[in-house]
Design a protein around this motif. Structure first.
Motif, PDB file in Angstrom:
ATOM      1  N   LYS A  96     -72.969  67.575  25.913  1.00  0.00           N
ATOM      2  CA  LYS A  96     -72.334  68.765  26.468  1.00  0.00           C
ATOM      3  C   LYS A  96     -72.017  69.738  25.346  1.00  0.00           C
ATOM      4  O   LYS A  96     -72.065  69.396  24.175  1.00  0.00           O
ATOM      5  CB  LYS A  96     -71.014  68.404  27.149  1.00  0.00           C
ATOM      6  CG  LYS A  96     -71.092  67.394  28.234  1.00  0.00           C
ATOM      7  CD  LYS A  96     -69.719  67.167  28.809  1.00  0.00           C
ATOM      8  CE  LYS A  96     -69.416  65.696  28.802  1.00  0.00           C
ATOM      9  NZ  LYS A  96     -68.127  65.349  29.255  1.00  0.00           N
ATOM     10  N   THR A 131     -78.778  75.004  24.716  1.00  0.00           N
ATOM     11  CA  THR A 131     -79.459  74.388  25.852  1.00  0.00           C
ATOM     12  C   THR A 131     -80.894  74.029  25.483  1.00  0.00           C
ATOM     13  O   THR A 131     -81.370  72.935  25.785  1.00  0.00           O
ATOM     14  CB  THR A 131     -79.432  75.336  27.070  1.00  0.00           C
ATOM     15  OG1 THR A 131     -78.069  75.630  27.383  1.00  0.00           O
ATOM     16  CG2 THR A 131     -80.095  74.719  28.277  1.00  0.00           C
ATOM     17  N   ASN A 156     -77.373  69.660  35.332  1.00  0.00           N
ATOM     18  CA  ASN A 156     -78.254  70.116  34.267  1.00  0.00           C
ATOM     19  C   ASN A 156     -79.647  70.403  34.829  1.00  0.00           C
ATOM     20  O   ASN A 156     -80.535  69.557  34.809  1.00  0.00           O
ATOM     21  CB  ASN A 156     -78.321  69.080  33.144  1.00  0.00           C
ATOM     22  CG  ASN A 156     -78.891  69.671  31.896  1.00  0.00           C
ATOM     23  OD1 ASN A 156     -79.776  70.514  31.948  1.00  0.00           O
ATOM     24  ND2 ASN A 156     -78.380  69.232  30.764  1.00  0.00           N
TER      25      ASN A 156
END
Length: 191
Positions: free
Chosen positions: A84, A111, A147
Protein backbone atom coordinates in the motif's frame (compact mmCIF):
# COMPACT_ATOMS: atom_id res chain seq x y z
CA UNK A 1 11.36 1.54 11.67
CA UNK A 2 9.13 -1.42 10.86
CA UNK A 3 10.19 -5.03 11.20
CA UNK A 4 13.45 -6.21 12.74
CA UNK A 5 14.92 -9.37 11.26
CA UNK A 6 17.41 -11.80 12.75
CA UNK A 7 18.93 -12.42 9.32
CA UNK A 8 21.06 -9.45 8.19
CA UNK A 9 20.25 -9.96 4.51
CA UNK A 10 16.53 -9.87 5.29
CA UNK A 11 16.97 -6.64 7.22
CA UNK A 12 19.00 -5.17 4.36
CA UNK A 13 16.34 -6.16 1.81
CA UNK A 14 13.60 -4.68 3.98
CA UNK A 15 15.52 -1.42 4.41
CA UNK A 16 16.42 -1.18 0.71
CA UNK A 17 20.15 -1.51 1.36
CA UNK A 18 21.14 -2.85 -2.04
CA UNK A 19 24.86 -2.82 -1.24
CA UNK A 20 24.41 -5.10 1.75
CA UNK A 21 22.10 -7.47 -0.12
CA UNK A 22 24.60 -7.62 -2.97
CA UNK A 23 27.48 -8.37 -0.56
CA UNK A 24 25.61 -11.17 1.22
CA UNK A 25 24.56 -12.86 -2.03
CA UNK A 26 28.03 -12.41 -3.52
CA UNK A 27 29.53 -14.09 -0.46
CA UNK A 28 27.14 -17.03 -0.69
CA UNK A 29 24.38 -17.35 -3.28
CA UNK A 30 22.28 -19.44 -0.89
CA UNK A 31 21.62 -16.25 1.10
CA UNK A 32 19.12 -15.30 -1.62
CA UNK A 33 16.78 -17.92 -0.15
CA UNK A 34 17.62 -17.75 3.55
CA UNK A 35 14.58 -17.63 5.81
CA UNK A 36 14.46 -15.44 8.88
CA UNK A 37 14.29 -17.40 12.10
CA UNK A 38 11.46 -15.35 13.54
CA UNK A 39 8.80 -15.26 10.83
CA UNK A 40 10.31 -17.19 7.95
CA UNK A 41 10.54 -14.22 5.59
CA UNK A 42 13.07 -14.49 2.78
CA UNK A 43 15.01 -11.51 1.41
CA UNK A 44 12.59 -11.54 -1.54
CA UNK A 45 9.57 -11.36 0.75
CA UNK A 46 11.23 -8.57 2.74
CA UNK A 47 11.88 -6.54 -0.40
CA UNK A 48 8.33 -7.15 -1.65
CA UNK A 49 6.86 -6.01 1.67
CA UNK A 50 8.34 -2.58 1.00
CA UNK A 51 8.17 -2.55 -2.80
CA UNK A 52 11.93 -2.40 -3.38
CA UNK A 53 11.92 -3.20 -7.09
CA UNK A 54 15.69 -3.03 -7.58
CA UNK A 55 16.38 -5.56 -4.84
CA UNK A 56 13.57 -7.83 -6.05
CA UNK A 57 14.99 -7.71 -9.57
CA UNK A 58 18.49 -8.49 -8.29
CA UNK A 59 17.30 -11.41 -6.15
CA UNK A 60 15.29 -12.85 -9.03
CA UNK A 61 18.37 -12.69 -11.26
CA UNK A 62 20.20 -14.56 -8.50
CA UNK A 63 17.57 -17.33 -8.58
CA UNK A 64 15.69 -16.45 -5.43
CA UNK A 65 12.84 -18.92 -5.00
CA UNK A 66 9.60 -17.01 -5.58
CA UNK A 67 7.51 -19.81 -4.11
CA UNK A 68 9.10 -20.02 -0.66
CA UNK A 69 6.54 -19.31 2.04
CA UNK A 70 6.94 -17.70 5.44
CA UNK A 71 5.26 -18.82 8.65
CA UNK A 72 1.98 -17.24 7.55
CA UNK A 73 2.25 -19.41 4.42
CA UNK A 74 2.59 -16.28 2.27
CA UNK A 75 4.80 -15.94 -0.79
CA UNK A 76 6.40 -12.77 -2.06
CA UNK A 77 3.39 -12.28 -4.35
CA UNK A 78 1.04 -11.95 -1.38
CA UNK A 79 3.14 -9.06 -0.08
CA UNK A 80 3.62 -7.43 -3.46
CA UNK A 81 -0.15 -7.35 -3.94
CA UNK A 82 -0.77 -6.13 -0.39
CA UNK A 83 1.70 -3.27 -0.84
CA UNK A 84 0.00 0.00 0.00
CA UNK A 85 0.95 3.62 -0.06
CA UNK A 86 2.75 4.66 3.09
CA UNK A 87 1.56 7.53 5.24
CA UNK A 88 4.35 9.67 3.78
CA UNK A 89 3.25 8.75 0.25
CA UNK A 90 -0.29 9.90 1.03
CA UNK A 91 1.00 13.06 2.68
CA UNK A 92 3.16 13.91 -0.32
CA UNK A 93 0.30 13.19 -2.71
CA UNK A 94 -2.06 15.45 -0.77
CA UNK A 95 0.49 18.24 -0.42
CA UNK A 96 1.70 18.09 -4.00
CA UNK A 97 -1.64 17.51 -5.74
CA UNK A 98 -2.39 21.21 -6.19
CA UNK A 99 1.12 21.93 -7.48
CA UNK A 100 0.97 21.09 -11.17
CA UNK A 101 -0.51 17.70 -10.41
CA UNK A 102 2.82 16.48 -9.02
CA UNK A 103 0.94 14.51 -6.38
CA UNK A 104 -1.03 12.73 -9.05
CA UNK A 105 2.12 11.79 -10.92
CA UNK A 106 3.67 10.52 -7.69
CA UNK A 107 0.61 8.34 -7.12
CA UNK A 108 0.71 7.00 -10.69
CA UNK A 109 4.43 6.33 -10.38
CA UNK A 110 3.98 4.33 -7.16
CA UNK A 111 1.14 2.34 -8.72
CA UNK A 112 3.20 1.54 -11.82
CA UNK A 113 6.11 0.50 -9.60
CA UNK A 114 3.83 -1.95 -7.79
CA UNK A 115 2.55 -3.32 -11.09
CA UNK A 116 6.13 -3.83 -12.25
CA UNK A 117 6.93 -5.67 -9.03
CA UNK A 118 3.99 -8.04 -9.44
CA UNK A 119 4.76 -8.56 -13.12
CA UNK A 120 8.38 -9.48 -12.26
CA UNK A 121 7.21 -12.07 -9.76
CA UNK A 122 4.68 -13.53 -12.17
CA UNK A 123 7.30 -13.70 -14.92
CA UNK A 124 9.62 -15.48 -12.48
CA UNK A 125 7.02 -18.22 -12.01
CA UNK A 126 5.49 -17.44 -8.64
CA UNK A 127 2.52 -19.68 -7.89
CA UNK A 128 -0.34 -17.26 -8.52
CA UNK A 129 -2.89 -19.37 -6.62
CA UNK A 130 -0.77 -20.01 -3.53
CA UNK A 131 -2.83 -19.63 -0.37
CA UNK A 132 -1.67 -18.27 2.96
CA UNK A 133 -2.63 -19.39 6.46
CA UNK A 134 -6.03 -17.73 5.99
CA UNK A 135 -6.63 -19.49 2.68
CA UNK A 136 -6.25 -16.21 0.80
CA UNK A 137 -4.56 -15.88 -2.56
CA UNK A 138 -3.00 -12.74 -3.98
CA UNK A 139 -6.27 -12.23 -5.86
CA UNK A 140 -8.20 -12.17 -2.57
CA UNK A 141 -5.94 -9.38 -1.30
CA UNK A 142 -6.08 -7.46 -4.57
CA UNK A 143 -9.89 -7.55 -4.38
CA UNK A 144 -9.94 -6.45 -0.74
CA UNK A 145 -7.71 -3.51 -1.61
CA UNK A 146 -9.75 -2.63 -4.72
CA UNK A 147 -6.60 -2.84 -6.78
CA UNK A 148 -8.00 -2.64 -10.29
CA UNK A 149 -4.58 -2.47 -11.91
CA UNK A 150 -3.27 -5.73 -10.42
CA UNK A 151 -6.38 -7.87 -10.83
CA UNK A 152 -6.07 -8.13 -14.63
CA UNK A 153 -2.39 -9.11 -14.25
CA UNK A 154 -3.29 -11.85 -11.80
CA UNK A 155 -6.18 -13.09 -13.93
CA UNK A 156 -3.97 -13.13 -17.01
CA UNK A 157 -1.55 -15.31 -15.02
CA UNK A 158 -4.45 -17.72 -14.38
CA UNK A 159 -5.40 -16.64 -10.87
CA UNK A 160 -8.51 -18.57 -9.90
CA UNK A 161 -11.33 -16.30 -8.70
CA UNK A 162 -13.27 -19.28 -7.32
CA UNK A 163 -10.75 -20.31 -4.64
CA UNK A 164 -12.37 -19.88 -1.25
CA UNK A 165 -10.51 -18.70 1.83
CA UNK A 166 -11.05 -20.08 5.34
CA UNK A 167 -14.08 -17.82 5.73
CA UNK A 168 -15.62 -19.45 2.68
CA UNK A 169 -15.20 -16.36 0.49
CA UNK A 170 -13.86 -16.36 -3.02
CA UNK A 171 -12.35 -13.26 -4.62
CA UNK A 172 -15.65 -12.79 -6.38
CA UNK A 173 -17.51 -12.97 -3.06
CA UNK A 174 -15.20 -10.31 -1.62
CA UNK A 175 -15.78 -7.99 -4.57
CA UNK A 176 -19.52 -8.53 -4.25
CA UNK A 177 -19.51 -7.96 -0.46
CA UNK A 178 -17.50 -4.75 -0.77
CA UNK A 179 -19.66 -3.60 -3.70
CA UNK A 180 -16.72 -3.27 -6.09
CA UNK A 181 -18.82 -3.70 -9.21
CA UNK A 182 -16.01 -3.18 -11.74
CA UNK A 183 -13.87 -5.78 -10.03
CA UNK A 184 -16.82 -8.14 -9.81
CA UNK A 185 -17.31 -7.74 -13.56
CA UNK A 186 -13.62 -8.47 -14.24
CA UNK A 187 -13.79 -11.61 -12.13
CA UNK A 188 -17.01 -12.81 -13.75
CA UNK A 189 -15.45 -12.44 -17.19
CA UNK A 190 -12.55 -14.61 -16.05
CA UNK A 191 -14.85 -17.50 -15.11
Amino acid sequence: MGILYSEPICQAAYQNDFGQVWRWVKEDSSYANVQDGFNGDTPLICACRRGHVRIVSFLLRRNANVNLKNQKERTCLHYAVKKKFTFIDYLLIILLMPVLLIGYFLMVSKTKQNEALVRMLLDAGVEVNATDCYGCTALHYACEMKNQSLIPLLLEARADPTIKNKHGESSLDIARRLKFSQIELMLRKAL
